[in-house]
Enzyme design. Structure first.
Site, PDB file in Angstrom:
ATOM      1  N   CYS A  17     -30.058  28.128   5.540  1.00  0.00           N
ATOM      2  CA  CYS A  17     -29.375  26.829   5.492  1.00  0.00           C
ATOM      3  C   CYS A  17     -28.746  26.549   4.131  1.00  0.00           C
ATOM      4  O   CYS A  17     -28.279  25.451   3.882  1.00  0.00           O
ATOM      5  CB  CYS A  17     -30.327  25.708   5.878  1.00  0.00           C
TER       6      CYS A  17
ATOM      7  N   HIS B 151     -18.813  23.130  -7.611  1.00  0.00           N
ATOM      8  CA  HIS B 151     -18.388  21.898  -6.961  1.00  0.00           C
ATOM      9  C   HIS B 151     -17.095  22.108  -6.168  1.00  0.00           C
ATOM     10  O   HIS B 151     -16.964  21.676  -5.034  1.00  0.00           O
ATOM     11  CB  HIS B 151     -18.194  20.825  -8.041  1.00  0.00           C
TER      12      HIS B 151
ATOM     13  N   ARG C 161     -28.688  25.792 -11.303  1.00  0.00           N
ATOM     14  CA  ARG C 161     -27.520  25.628 -10.431  1.00  0.00           C
ATOM     15  C   ARG C 161     -26.618  24.476 -10.856  1.00  0.00           C
ATOM     16  O   ARG C 161     -25.521  24.312 -10.345  1.00  0.00           O
ATOM     17  CB  ARG C 161     -27.952  25.459  -8.966  1.00  0.00           C
TER      18      ARG C 161
ATOM     19  N   ASN D 158     -29.458  28.315  -1.987  1.00  0.00           N
ATOM     20  CA  ASN D 158     -28.996  27.710  -3.255  1.00  0.00           C
ATOM     21  C   ASN D 158     -30.118  27.765  -4.286  1.00  0.00           C
ATOM     22  O   ASN D 158     -29.951  28.252  -5.406  1.00  0.00           O
ATOM     23  CB  ASN D 158     -28.569  26.254  -3.053  1.00  0.00           C
ATOM     24  N   ASP D 159     -31.283  27.239  -3.882  1.00  0.00           N
ATOM     25  CA  ASP D 159     -32.403  27.267  -4.828  1.00  0.00           C
ATOM     26  C   ASP D 159     -32.985  28.669  -4.973  1.00  0.00           C
ATOM     27  O   ASP D 159     -33.389  29.065  -6.065  1.00  0.00           O
ATOM     28  CB  ASP D 159     -33.495  26.272  -4.393  1.00  0.00           C
TER      29      ASP D 159
ATOM     30  N   ARG E 233     -35.801  18.030   7.063  1.00  0.00           N
ATOM     31  CA  ARG E 233     -36.546  18.419   5.859  1.00  0.00           C
ATOM     32  C   ARG E 233     -37.245  17.199   5.273  1.00  0.00           C
ATOM     33  O   ARG E 233     -36.623  16.146   5.108  1.00  0.00           O
ATOM     34  CB  ARG E 233     -35.583  18.998   4.835  1.00  0.00           C
TER      35      ARG E 233
ATOM     36  N   ARG F  68     -30.965  16.618   5.493  1.00  0.00           N
ATOM     37  CA  ARG F  68     -31.486  16.202   4.186  1.00  0.00           C
ATOM     38  C   ARG F  68     -31.831  14.716   4.268  1.00  0.00           C
ATOM     39  O   ARG F  68     -30.951  13.900   4.568  1.00  0.00           O
ATOM     40  CB  ARG F  68     -30.437  16.442   3.103  1.00  0.00           C
TER      41      ARG F  68
ATOM     42  N   GLU G  78     -37.358  28.877  -0.800  1.00  0.00           N
ATOM     43  CA  GLU G  78     -36.479  28.586  -1.933  1.00  0.00           C
ATOM     44  C   GLU G  78     -37.055  29.138  -3.230  1.00  0.00           C
ATOM     45  O   GLU G  78     -36.343  29.345  -4.198  1.00  0.00           O
ATOM     46  CB  GLU G  78     -36.305  27.074  -2.088  1.00  0.00           C
TER      47      GLU G  78
END
Ligand code: PEP
Ligand code: MG
Length: 547
Positions: A481, A183, A444, A433-434, A321, A285, A410
């Site tokens: 991304c 974070h 995560r 990230n995923d 997306r 998003r 992902e």
């Protein structure tokens, strides 16, 4: 002394440090001396002082923070709470303990109410800690107050701390915990604060020690020499000059174009992204449209939002997306089943296939918007497992009238099948990230496994290479991304692995643009090869830096 950690961005902060005070231990159950009136008077005065401080801070901060701080000030003087504190003191409880108990009881009531009320419960804990600190004559917990700018040192930062960070005062962040996607790192990146996370030994620094926190090098130098200070200041000045320079298109030193795009979560952020030089949108998003409602929004409502976004980017690429619900973004009308492992559950494209009407309506809204502006609309699906699912989504999108349809990479299986996927899809966008979460089997959202959530891991880079190679062989664009694209050194490696565009939080664009401009494609490939051959994430980072 030098301390090492993971730098976020390339910023350099120079200044004295201030440590986040440790949370206060709970007051003991000791009774007060016997004079309830005097004990209550002291406690009531502490309540008033803290309320006054919170109001004053709110006035200074303005905006959203003002509302949060004023609400907290009102809590400190809530008549019911004050009565409860008074009654407890009357029964012999010490002022500190009475505040602790009364606020806890109130917090439990709010938690029981759920929803917005429950969210206020955390603020209540913060207010009671401030009052108890005042009664004890020790510094209040949370981000320290200071008249002069400082570098904040903390174990890690809670979202509540970061929301109220005074950017005129906090020069940089150094945390003991956290990784590149924590974070704190995400916040630091989005606000352009130089930060170094995961710094062992950070908490041994004493208040007032001057440090140079060099995020690009992941290095904290305490009590630097005059020469080191002068060098750091020269580099800060150089960065300031760079930031003031006219914004150019993303490109390598040899002229190879690497369009730099923005990750956006609402059309409202588009203007700022354009100002910071975004050459389009690499990830829009769409969850914001859905998350606060009990049902999917109507086609017309969605269309209006998509069109508002697209109007900011005439002639530019905008990748939208499809709804990515599930796991960290739960949505009851799409999937309300209890799942033991929601990250491995009915989420992303899987949830959309199970609710095809919702997907069709979203795609219809996008098709309608496509005809309304000059932007080049691309649409992609999240959480796609293989070429078969790719084929299903691309065919559906095209049959409805979308021009360019692709998938996010992902899930590791999609990367393993990259050659087939590239044939079935117009483009691929890698969600690191995923992809990192699933490749390293590390949730995560879970702090205890944050160290695994590092996109520099050679296993992740090898999957990126499979996707890059497949894109090159078929002539299909391969974007990145995830947060990885916002890490300047990693951005170079991603280009070396075959990424053709990079998309990131707009605040990261300047640093990535500057880093790319310093290397040729050949050099980026050499760095990528060095990183691929490493055995750990840290090894890959170091190897790329050396190469
Ligand atoms: C990703 O997973 O890398 C990504 C960009 O999507 P999100 O962070 O929204 O899951
Ligand atoms: Mg994702």
């Amino acid at each position: 002394m030098e301390l090492h950690g993971v730098g976020v961005g390339r910023g350099i902060a120079i200044g004295p440090i201030l440590r986040m005070p440790d949370p206060l231990p709970a007051p003991t159950e000791a009774k007060h001396g016997g004079d309830s009136t005097a004990e209550f008077a002291a406690t009531e005065s502490a309540l008033a002082v803290v309320a006054g401080e919170l109001m004053a801070r709110g006035e200074k901060a303005g905006g959203k923070a003002q509302g949060v701080l004023e609400a907290a000030a009102m809590m400190a003087q809530d008549p019911e709470l004050v009565d409860d504190v008074k009654a407890r003191i009357g029964a012999g409880t010490s002022g500190e303990r009475a505040v602790f108990e009364a606020f806890n009881a109130y917090r439990d009531i709010l938690l029981g109410m759920g929803g917005l009320m429950a969210e206020r419960a955390t603020d209540l804990g913060d207010v009671s800690q401030r009052i108890i600190a005042h009664l004890r004559g020790v510094p209040a917990p949370g981000v320290p107050q200071s008249d002069i700018p400082f570098v904040l040192v903390a174990p890690d930062l809670a979202p509540a701390d970061t929301a109220l960070l005074d950017l005129n005062k906090v020069l940089g962040l150094i945390t003991r915990d956290g990784g590149p996607t924590s974070h704190t790192a995400i916040l630091a990146r989005s606000k352009s604060i130089p930060a170094i996370v995961g710094v062992t030994g950070a908490l041994d620094l004493t208040d007032g020690t001057v440090v140079i926190a060099d995020a690009g090098a992941g290095l904290v130098t305490s009590d630097p020499s005059d020469a080191a200070l002068a060098d750091a200041m020269a580099r800060v000045a150089e960065r300031a000059a760079q930031a003031a320079a006219p914004i150019t298109e993303g490109a390598l030193a040899d002229g190879t174009r690497v369009p730099l795009l923005a990750n956006l979560g609402s059309p409202k952020d588009a203007a700022k992204a354009v100002e910071l030089g975004a050459e389009g949108v690499g990830l829009f998003r769409t969850e914001f449209l859905f998350l606060d409602s009990a049902t999917a929004p109507a086609v017309a409502e969605q269309q209006q939002q998509y069109t508002e976004l697209l109007r900011h980017f005439p002639g530019k690429k905008v990748v939208v997306r499809a709804l990515d619900a599930g796991a960290d973004k739960p949505l009851s009308f799409l999937n309300d089943a209890h799942e033991e492992n929601p990250a491995l559950g009915l989420r992303g494209l899987r949830a959309l296939r199970a609710n095809e009407q919702i997907l069709r309506e979203q795609l219809q809204a996008l098709v309608n918007s496509q005809g309304e502006t000059e932007a080049d609309l691309w649409v992609m699906a999240p959480m796609v497992a293989d070429a078969d699912e790719t084929d299903w989504f691309v065919k559906l999108g095209k049959s409805m009238g979308l021009k360019t349809v692709g998938v996010m990479a992902e899930v590791p299986s999609l990367a393993v099948m990259a050659a087939q996927v590239a044939v079935a899809s117009d483009f691929v966008s890698i969600g690191t990230n995923d992809l990192t979460q699933y490749t390293l089997a590390a949730d995560r959202m879970l702090g205890s496994v944050a160290a695994y959530q590092d996109p520099w891991h050679p296993a992740v880079l090898r999957l990126v290479k499979l996707l890059g190679d497949a894109g090159a062989a078929t002539g299909k664009p391969v974007g990145v991304c995830g947060e990885a694209a916002a890490d300047p050194q990693l951005a170079v490696v991603l280009v070396g692995l075959g990424a053709t565009t990079l998309s990131m939080t707009p605040a990261a664009l300047a640093d990535v643009r500057a880093e790319l401009a310093g290397v040729t494609l050949e050099q980026a490939r050499v760095k990528a090869t060095a990183a691929l051959d490493a055995t750990t994430a840290a090894g890959a980072r170091a190897a790329a830096q050396r190469a």
